[in-house]
Design a protein around this motif. Structure first.
Motif, PDB file in Angstrom:
ATOM      1  N   ASP A  63      37.499  50.903  41.758  1.00  0.00           N
ATOM      2  CA  ASP A  63      37.946  51.565  40.543  1.00  0.00           C
ATOM      3  C   ASP A  63      38.871  50.610  39.786  1.00  0.00           C
ATOM      4  OD1 ASP A  63      38.534  54.242  38.995  1.00  0.00           O
ATOM      5  OD2 ASP A  63      40.498  53.359  39.427  1.00  0.00           O
ATOM      6  N   VAL A  64      38.599  50.395  38.497  1.00  0.00           N
ATOM      7  CA  VAL A  64      39.322  49.383  37.735  1.00  0.00           C
ATOM      8  C   VAL A  64      40.817  49.686  37.657  1.00  0.00           C
ATOM      9  CG1 VAL A  64      39.597  48.327  35.458  1.00  0.00           C
ATOM     10  CG2 VAL A  64      37.312  48.669  36.389  1.00  0.00           C
ATOM     11  N   LEU A  65      41.170  50.943  37.406  1.00  0.00           N
ATOM     12  CA  LEU A  65      42.588  51.291  37.297  1.00  0.00           C
ATOM     13  C   LEU A  65      43.316  51.095  38.618  1.00  0.00           C
ATOM     14  CD1 LEU A  65      42.488  54.463  35.020  1.00  0.00           C
ATOM     15  CD2 LEU A  65      42.982  52.091  34.384  1.00  0.00           C
ATOM     16  N   GLU A  66      42.665  51.437  39.722  1.00  0.00           N
ATOM     17  CA  GLU A  66      43.277  51.230  41.020  1.00  0.00           C
ATOM     18  C   GLU A  66      43.385  49.734  41.333  1.00  0.00           C
ATOM     19  OE1 GLU A  66      45.012  51.825  44.772  1.00  0.00           O
ATOM     20  OE2 GLU A  66      44.942  52.993  42.926  1.00  0.00           O
ATOM     21  N   ASN A  90      41.607  40.455  38.303  1.00  0.00           N
ATOM     22  CA  ASN A  90      41.811  41.906  38.208  1.00  0.00           C
ATOM     23  C   ASN A  90      40.891  42.540  37.156  1.00  0.00           C
ATOM     24  OD1 ASN A  90      43.043  41.293  35.787  1.00  0.00           O
ATOM     25  ND2 ASN A  90      44.844  42.578  36.156  1.00  0.00           N
ATOM     26  N   LEU A  91      39.776  41.865  36.898  1.00  0.00           N
ATOM     27  CA  LEU A  91      38.710  42.366  36.019  1.00  0.00           C
ATOM     28  C   LEU A  91      39.162  42.575  34.579  1.00  0.00           C
ATOM     29  CD1 LEU A  91      36.596  44.859  38.189  1.00  0.00           C
ATOM     30  CD2 LEU A  91      35.920  42.617  37.306  1.00  0.00           C
ATOM     31  N   MET A  92      40.190  41.835  34.137  1.00  0.00           N
ATOM     32  CA  MET A  92      40.465  41.806  32.708  1.00  0.00           C
ATOM     33  C   MET A  92      39.403  40.961  32.012  1.00  0.00           C
ATOM     34  SD  MET A  92      44.607  41.765  32.351  1.00  0.00           S
ATOM     35  CE  MET A  92      44.540  42.263  30.632  1.00  0.00           C
ATOM     36  N   ARG A  93      38.740  40.107  32.778  1.00  0.00           N
ATOM     37  CA  ARG A  93      37.507  39.431  32.380  1.00  0.00           C
ATOM     38  C   ARG A  93      36.543  39.585  33.543  1.00  0.00           C
ATOM     39  NH1 ARG A  93      40.122  39.515  28.468  1.00  0.00           N
ATOM     40  NH2 ARG A  93      40.621  37.874  26.962  1.00  0.00           N
ATOM     41  N   ASP A  94      35.256  39.603  33.249  1.00  0.00           N
ATOM     42  CA  ASP A  94      34.252  39.797  34.292  1.00  0.00           C
ATOM     43  C   ASP A  94      33.476  38.502  34.500  1.00  0.00           C
ATOM     44  OD1 ASP A  94      32.673  40.956  36.183  1.00  0.00           O
ATOM     45  OD2 ASP A  94      31.503  42.182  34.799  1.00  0.00           O
ATOM     46  N   GLY A 100      44.932  35.065  57.278  1.00  0.00           N
ATOM     47  CA  GLY A 100      44.121  36.012  56.548  1.00  0.00           C
ATOM     48  C   GLY A 100      44.009  35.629  55.091  1.00  0.00           C
ATOM     49  N   TYR A 101      42.908  36.035  54.486  1.00  0.00           N
ATOM     50  CA  TYR A 101      42.684  35.731  53.084  1.00  0.00           C
ATOM     51  C   TYR A 101      42.662  37.014  52.266  1.00  0.00           C
ATOM     52  CZ  TYR A 101      41.570  31.054  54.604  1.00  0.00           C
ATOM     53  OH  TYR A 101      41.644  29.808  55.150  1.00  0.00           O
ATOM     54  N   LYS A 102      43.353  36.998  51.128  1.00  0.00           N
ATOM     55  CA  LYS A 102      43.379  38.159  50.234  1.00  0.00           C
ATOM     56  C   LYS A 102      42.152  38.142  49.332  1.00  0.00           C
ATOM     57  CE  LYS A 102      45.681  41.851  49.104  1.00  0.00           C
ATOM     58  NZ  LYS A 102      45.896  42.912  50.105  1.00  0.00           N
ATOM     59  N   TYR A 103      41.850  36.979  48.801  1.00  0.00           N
ATOM     60  CA  TYR A 103      40.692  36.827  47.905  1.00  0.00           C
ATOM     61  C   TYR A 103      39.755  35.757  48.460  1.00  0.00           C
ATOM     62  CZ  TYR A 103      42.377  39.308  43.689  1.00  0.00           C
ATOM     63  OH  TYR A 103      42.783  40.243  42.773  1.00  0.00           O
ATOM     64  N   ILE A 104      38.478  35.971  48.236  1.00  0.00           N
ATOM     65  CA  ILE A 104      37.480  34.930  48.443  1.00  0.00           C
ATOM     66  C   ILE A 104      36.611  34.881  47.189  1.00  0.00           C
ATOM     67  CG2 ILE A 104      35.511  34.133  49.794  1.00  0.00           C
ATOM     68  CD1 ILE A 104      36.704  35.543  52.213  1.00  0.00           C
ATOM     69  N   LEU A 105      36.531  33.719  46.557  1.00  0.00           N
ATOM     70  CA  LEU A 105      35.702  33.522  45.375  1.00  0.00           C
ATOM     71  C   LEU A 105      34.501  32.681  45.778  1.00  0.00           C
ATOM     72  CD1 LEU A 105      38.669  34.068  44.315  1.00  0.00           C
ATOM     73  CD2 LEU A 105      37.965  32.895  42.236  1.00  0.00           C
ATOM     74  N   GLU A 106      33.299  33.187  45.485  1.00  0.00           N
ATOM     75  CA  GLU A 106      32.072  32.521  45.886  1.00  0.00           C
ATOM     76  C   GLU A 106      31.240  32.162  44.662  1.00  0.00           C
ATOM     77  OE1 GLU A 106      30.286  35.473  48.396  1.00  0.00           O
ATOM     78  OE2 GLU A 106      31.485  34.908  50.152  1.00  0.00           O
ATOM     79  N   HIS A 107      31.154  30.874  44.362  1.00  0.00           N
ATOM     80  CA  HIS A 107      30.314  30.345  43.277  1.00  0.00           C
ATOM     81  C   HIS A 107      30.582  31.083  41.955  1.00  0.00           C
ATOM     82  CE1 HIS A 107      28.168  28.038  46.290  1.00  0.00           C
ATOM     83  NE2 HIS A 107      27.970  29.150  46.982  1.00  0.00           N
ATOM     84  N   VAL A 108      31.854  31.288  41.659  1.00  0.00           N
ATOM     85  CA  VAL A 108      32.231  32.063  40.471  1.00  0.00           C
ATOM     86  C   VAL A 108      32.116  31.209  39.213  1.00  0.00           C
ATOM     87  CG1 VAL A 108      34.182  33.183  39.301  1.00  0.00           C
ATOM     88  CG2 VAL A 108      33.704  33.672  41.717  1.00  0.00           C
ATOM     89  N   GLY A 109      31.498  31.789  38.198  1.00  0.00           N
ATOM     90  CA  GLY A 109      31.413  31.154  36.885  1.00  0.00           C
ATOM     91  C   GLY A 109      31.787  32.144  35.803  1.00  0.00           C
ATOM     92  N   TYR A 110      32.189  31.607  34.661  1.00  0.00           N
ATOM     93  CA  TYR A 110      32.556  32.486  33.544  1.00  0.00           C
ATOM     94  C   TYR A 110      32.179  31.801  32.243  1.00  0.00           C
ATOM     95  CZ  TYR A 110      35.363  35.194  30.235  1.00  0.00           C
ATOM     96  OH  TYR A 110      35.773  35.952  29.171  1.00  0.00           O
ATOM     97  N   THR A 111      31.310  32.470  31.475  1.00  0.00           N
ATOM     98  CA  THR A 111      30.869  31.981  30.175  1.00  0.00           C
ATOM     99  C   THR A 111      31.250  33.007  29.127  1.00  0.00           C
ATOM    100  OG1 THR A 111      29.006  30.769  31.152  1.00  0.00           O
ATOM    101  CG2 THR A 111      28.871  31.281  28.797  1.00  0.00           C
ATOM    102  N   ALA A 112      31.796  32.541  28.001  1.00  0.00           N
ATOM    103  CA  ALA A 112      32.218  33.459  26.949  1.00  0.00           C
ATOM    104  C   ALA A 112      31.977  32.809  25.593  1.00  0.00           C
ATOM    105  CB  ALA A 112      33.690  33.827  27.105  1.00  0.00           C
ATOM    106  N   ALA A 113      31.849  33.660  24.582  1.00  0.00           N
ATOM    107  CA  ALA A 113      31.634  33.177  23.219  1.00  0.00           C
ATOM    108  C   ALA A 113      32.956  32.725  22.618  1.00  0.00           C
ATOM    109  CB  ALA A 113      31.002  34.261  22.363  1.00  0.00           C
TER     110      ALA A 113
END
Length: 225
Positions: free
Chosen positions: A78-81, A57-61, A2-15
């Motif tokens: 829900d972010v807190l959950e 955990n959405l500390m960055r989106d 079983g898989y807990k996470y699946i990441l699909e074509h994830v990118g992250y750009t920041a200033a």
């Protein structure tokens, strides 16, 4: 498996905080993270390892793609959950002013629940004496603070534990204790662990699987020996 996470074509750009110029930190990350296993992430400094951890955990989106936790897009949760289910411990522990007990019980109290453990038991679990409960948390040594930070995260009964270079500033005995504890938690409680580390020997000791990031790209993973 079983898989807990699946990441699909994830990118992250920041200033860049100094120049304000946008930079692509992560690009086209495709990754499956097995449940109840330890995945280690290695790579050079600046390769995006910590950023990838923060996306979980959405500390960055993420700015591209999507991240699924147990098959559900984390943006719909829900972010807190989400952050209760997915706890994180950093290389430099941040503790709030107040006693060790206050710090450990902060999560359950914020959620309005009564924990089914004693704070002293949890301190013992991370290798500290229950007699420390009334001590000021910010006066502890670095190694003690790191263990209290881990205990505080475990107090939320997370399903996933994100570890960002948590043993980098610890002596070898303390580091081995944390490694053994995390492996035990993974085995006994079914925790899924994602562990960022520069220490390749640590990868061999703790990782069920390992992936490497270089310049924001994911290289081929392998099964740790």
């Amino acid at each position: 498996m079983g898989y807990k996470y699946i990441l699909e074509h994830v990118g992250y750009t920041a200033a860049d905080p100094h120049t304000g110029v946008s930079r692509e930190i992560l690009r086209d990350i495709n990754l499956t993270i097995p449940a109840e296993k330890i995945l280690t992430i290695t790579g050079p400094s600046g390769s995006g390892k910590s950023s990838l951890l923060l996306l979980l955990n959405l500390m960055r989106d993420a700015t591209a793609g999507r991240i699924l936790l147990d098959g559900e897009d984390i943006r719909r949760l829900d972010v807190l959950e989400l952050r209760r289910r997915v706890g994180i411990v950093f290389q430099k522990p941040y503790l709030f002013k107040g006693t060790v007990e206050y710090n450990i019980l902060m999560g359950p109290r914020l959620r309005g629940v009564n924990p089914d453990f004693s704070p002293g038991w949890l301190l013992e679990r991370v290798g500290l004496s229950p007699s420390m409960l009334e001590q000021e948390a910010t006066n502890l040594s670095g190694g003690e603070q790191q263990r209290v930070a881990l205990a505080r995260t475990l107090a939320n009964s997370p399903e996933v534990l994100l570890l960002d270079e948590v043993t980098a500033s610890l002596d070898s005995n303390s580091a081995r204790f944390i490694e053994d504890l995390v492996r035990e938690l993974c085995r006994e409680q079914g925790l899924t662990v994602v562990w960022v580390t520069h220490d390749l020997e640590q990868v061999e000791r703790v990782g069920d699987n390992n992936v490497m990031l270089v310049e924001g790209r994911l290289l081929e993973g392998r099964t740790a020996v």
